[in-house]
Design a protein around this motif. Structure first.
Motif, short mmCIF file in Angstrom:
data_model
loop_
_atom_site.label_atom_id
_atom_site.label_comp_id
_atom_site.label_asym_id
_atom_site.label_seq_id
_atom_site.Cartn_x
_atom_site.Cartn_y
_atom_site.Cartn_z
N CYS A 22 -5.19 0.64 15.83
CA CYS A 22 -6.58 0.51 15.40
C CYS A 22 -7.41 -0.42 16.28
O CYS A 22 -8.61 -0.20 16.43
N PRO A 30 -11.07 5.88 15.39
CA PRO A 30 -10.23 5.67 14.21
C PRO A 30 -9.57 6.94 13.69
O PRO A 30 -8.47 6.88 13.14
N ALA A 33 -6.46 7.35 15.76
CA ALA A 33 -5.49 6.34 15.36
C ALA A 33 -4.80 6.76 14.06
O ALA A 33 -3.59 6.67 13.94
N THR A 121 -8.49 -1.16 7.46
CA THR A 121 -7.10 -1.44 7.78
C THR A 121 -6.20 -1.11 6.60
O THR A 121 -5.12 -0.55 6.77
N MET A 124 -5.81 2.50 6.55
CA MET A 124 -4.99 2.91 7.69
C MET A 124 -3.51 2.70 7.41
O MET A 124 -2.67 3.46 7.88
#
Length: 164
Positions: A22, A30, A33, A121, A124
């Motif tokens: 990231c 993104p 990722a 995050t 993610m």
């Protein structure tokens, strides 16, 4: 004797994978990722499922495979079963983990977030277990799409949609 990896090592590895993809490798992309993190999870899920089902007979239907995922597979990964399984009996399953281990160290306090990237995050982090689930089910011959939803940290729901 079974080989195991320290929980803290896995937590650190996952955090570092997400951070690297990231912030360094795909900082401006993104979506890419997320796909890469999910692909790593897919490979892990595929290989683990091959190992855990090596001496089992094939599953006869989707529900039986999902139950295996919720009980045996999840127990091998997280030392606990999925807390709740729901289905509409038309190819959609919702797996609820009320204390998802990989979210247990994520802050739920908005004032503790140092940047606007913190919620991103957290989301993610969930691409990796989504990939694990998709890879495991793919190994069992069930093509699907998997998404995750954080309702109340560290609770997490995984939605599995079987592809027809």
């Amino acid at each position: 004797m079974a080989r195991e990896v320290s929980e803290s090592c896995v937590d650190s590895l996952l955090t570092e994978i997400v951070s690297s993809y990231c912030t360094r490798l795909y900082a401006n992309k993104p979506e890419l990722a997320a796909r890469r993190i999910e692909a790593i999870g897919y490979q892990v899920g595929h290989q683990l499922c091959e190992r855990y089902t090596m001496e089992r007979p094939r599953f006869t239907d989707h529900l039986e495979a999902i139950k295996f995922l919720c009980k045996d597979f999840w127990s091998e990964l997280f030392k606990k079963q999925i807390d709740n399984l729901k289905t509409n009996h038309r190819g959609t399953f919702v797996l609820q983990d009320n204390k998802f281990r990989w979210l247990s160290r994520v802050s739920a306090d908005p004032s503790a977030e140092t940047s606007s990237a913190a919620p991103d995050t957290t989301s993610m982090l969930l691409y990796f277990p989504c990939g694990i689930i998709r890879g495991a089910l793919s190994t069992l011959g069930i093509p699907c799409a998997v998404s995750a939803d954080i309702s109340n940290l560290p609770a997490c729901s995984f939605v599995i949609r079987i592809k027809v």
